[in-house]
Design a protein around this motif. Sequence first.
Motif, PDB file in Angstrom:
ATOM      1  N   THR A 190       0.820  -1.213   0.000  1.00  0.00           N
ATOM      2  CA  THR A 190       0.000   0.000   0.000  1.00  0.00           C
ATOM      3  C   THR A 190       0.853   1.262   0.000  1.00  0.00           C
ATOM      4  OG1 THR A 190      -1.769  -1.131   1.207  1.00  0.00           O
ATOM      5  CG2 THR A 190      -1.781   1.271   1.263  1.00  0.00           C
ATOM      6  N   ARG A 194       5.262   5.476  -2.011  1.00  0.00           N
ATOM      7  CA  ARG A 194       4.389   6.628  -1.735  1.00  0.00           C
ATOM      8  C   ARG A 194       4.820   7.269  -0.406  1.00  0.00           C
ATOM      9  NH1 ARG A 194      -1.314   4.221  -1.428  1.00  0.00           N
ATOM     10  NH2 ARG A 194      -2.087   6.347  -1.721  1.00  0.00           N
ATOM     11  N   GLN A 278      -4.638   1.801   7.042  1.00  0.00           N
ATOM     12  CA  GLN A 278      -5.302   1.667   5.746  1.00  0.00           C
ATOM     13  C   GLN A 278      -4.884   2.817   4.826  1.00  0.00           C
ATOM     14  OE1 GLN A 278      -6.996  -1.010   5.151  1.00  0.00           O
ATOM     15  NE2 GLN A 278      -7.272  -1.784   7.244  1.00  0.00           N
ATOM     16  N   ASP A 279      -5.079   2.626   3.544  1.00  0.00           N
ATOM     17  CA  ASP A 279      -4.758   3.654   2.558  1.00  0.00           C
ATOM     18  C   ASP A 279      -5.715   4.831   2.747  1.00  0.00           C
ATOM     19  OD1 ASP A 279      -4.178   5.212   0.375  1.00  0.00           O
ATOM     20  OD2 ASP A 279      -4.276   3.595  -1.088  1.00  0.00           O
ATOM     21  N   GLU A 281      -6.248   7.282   0.925  1.00  0.00           N
ATOM     22  CA  GLU A 281      -6.817   7.719  -0.344  1.00  0.00           C
ATOM     23  C   GLU A 281      -7.856   6.739  -0.879  1.00  0.00           C
ATOM     24  OE1 GLU A 281      -3.615   8.495  -3.001  1.00  0.00           O
ATOM     25  OE2 GLU A 281      -2.805  10.154  -1.797  1.00  0.00           O
ATOM     26  N   GLN A 282      -8.087   5.646  -0.149  1.00  0.00           N
ATOM     27  CA  GLN A 282      -9.112   4.671  -0.526  1.00  0.00           C
ATOM     28  C   GLN A 282     -10.084   4.548   0.634  1.00  0.00           C
ATOM     29  OE1 GLN A 282      -9.424   3.173  -3.471  1.00  0.00           O
ATOM     30  NE2 GLN A 282      -7.570   4.114  -4.297  1.00  0.00           N
ATOM     31  N   PRO A 283     -11.114   5.403   0.692  1.00  0.00           N
ATOM     32  CA  PRO A 283     -12.028   5.395   1.839  1.00  0.00           C
ATOM     33  C   PRO A 283     -12.774   4.078   1.954  1.00  0.00           C
ATOM     34  CG  PRO A 283     -12.902   6.748   0.048  1.00  0.00           C
ATOM     35  CD  PRO A 283     -11.488   6.401  -0.326  1.00  0.00           C
ATOM     36  N   ALA A 284     -12.987   3.667   3.193  1.00  0.00           N
ATOM     37  CA  ALA A 284     -13.718   2.427   3.445  1.00  0.00           C
ATOM     38  C   ALA A 284     -15.200   2.622   3.154  1.00  0.00           C
ATOM     39  CB  ALA A 284     -13.523   2.006   4.902  1.00  0.00           C
TER      40      ALA A 284
END
Length: 316
Positions: A190, A194, A278-279, A281-284
Motif C-alpha cells: 500500500t 508513496r 489503511q490507505d 486515499e481509498q475510503p472504506a
Amino acid sequence: MQVCLHLGAHRCATTSFQEYLRQNATDLAKQGIGFWGPRRTRNGLLHGVLPTPAVGRVEAHAKRARGRIRMNLHQSRARGVKTLVISDENLIGSTRTNLRLGGLYSGVGERMARYAEAFDGQLNTVALNIRSLESYWASALTYAVVRGHRVPSAQQVQNLATSRRSWRDVISDIACAMPGVTIKVLPFETFGGRPEVQLSVLSGQEAPRSYARVRLNSSMRLEDMRAHLMDSAAGALPKGEGRWRPFDETQCAMMRENYADDLMWLAGGAEGLAQLVQDPEQPAAGLNLPHSDVTRGRPHDKQAQDKHNRRLAGSG
C-alpha cells in the motif's frame, strides 16, 4: 513533541522514504516536522544503546547514550519541531542476520527494549513496514547476493519458505518490548513508493510531493546481477531476464498464505498490540453499501419458477 520511530523494515522502500525526508527537510521544518536518519543515528548518536565489545562497562555506555539522546531531543524541541520522525531500518537488525538465522528479526525484542530504555519514555509511535514474505525474501536474497553472499542452495530456499516466524511474531516482540507505545503497521503493497502518503499518516499533516518518486536500492534484475557478479556466482543464477524469483509456486503459495494470516490478524485488531494503517486515499465503505443490481428480485424468481414448472410439465 511527538516522536515517531520508523523502523522500516529492510527491502520496504525505507531508503527511498529517508531520501524523501532528507530532500524535503527545509519545507518540512516549516511545518514543524523534523527528521533523524541513518546519517545521524549511525554517526555516534545511538552508540552504547546496544552492547558492544568496547572497553568499559555496558551500563556506563548506555547511560551516556541516554544523555546524548535527551540532549538532541531537547535541541529539536528548541527549534520548534512538533513531530520528529526517526528512521533507521538497522535498529531492528540486519538482512544478513535474517538470512543467516533463516527468520525475520529474531532478536528484535531485546533490541527494541534497549532503545525504549534509551529514549526514556519519549517515544510515542513506532512505525513498521511489512511486505509479502515471498517478495521480501526474494528482495533480501538479491540484495545479499549482489553484495557477496553466496547464491542459496535449494535447501536454504526451502528453509526460508517454511520458516514459522512471520510478521506477527515481529510485531508481538516489539509490542512486548515497548508497552504503551502505539505501533502502526504500514504494508509495503500500500505505502511502498508513496513516501508522502506514509509521512501524512505518521505526522497527521499534508506532506510535500517533491522528490516523492525517487527510487533507491531497488533490486537488480537477473541480467544486471550476472554482469555485476563474478562468473562462478553468476553461473549459479537461473537463466532468463527480469526479477530473480528463487521460490517455486508451492513455496510462494505457502508464504502468501502466512502473510494473509498476518494481515487478517492485524485487521482483526492484533489483540490490541498494533494498528493496521489503511490507505487514506481509498475510503472504506460506509453504512450504506453501493447498489449493484436493483432490478432483480421477486419478478425474476417468479419467471424462474414458471420456467421450472414448464420443464416439469413437458418432461413426461
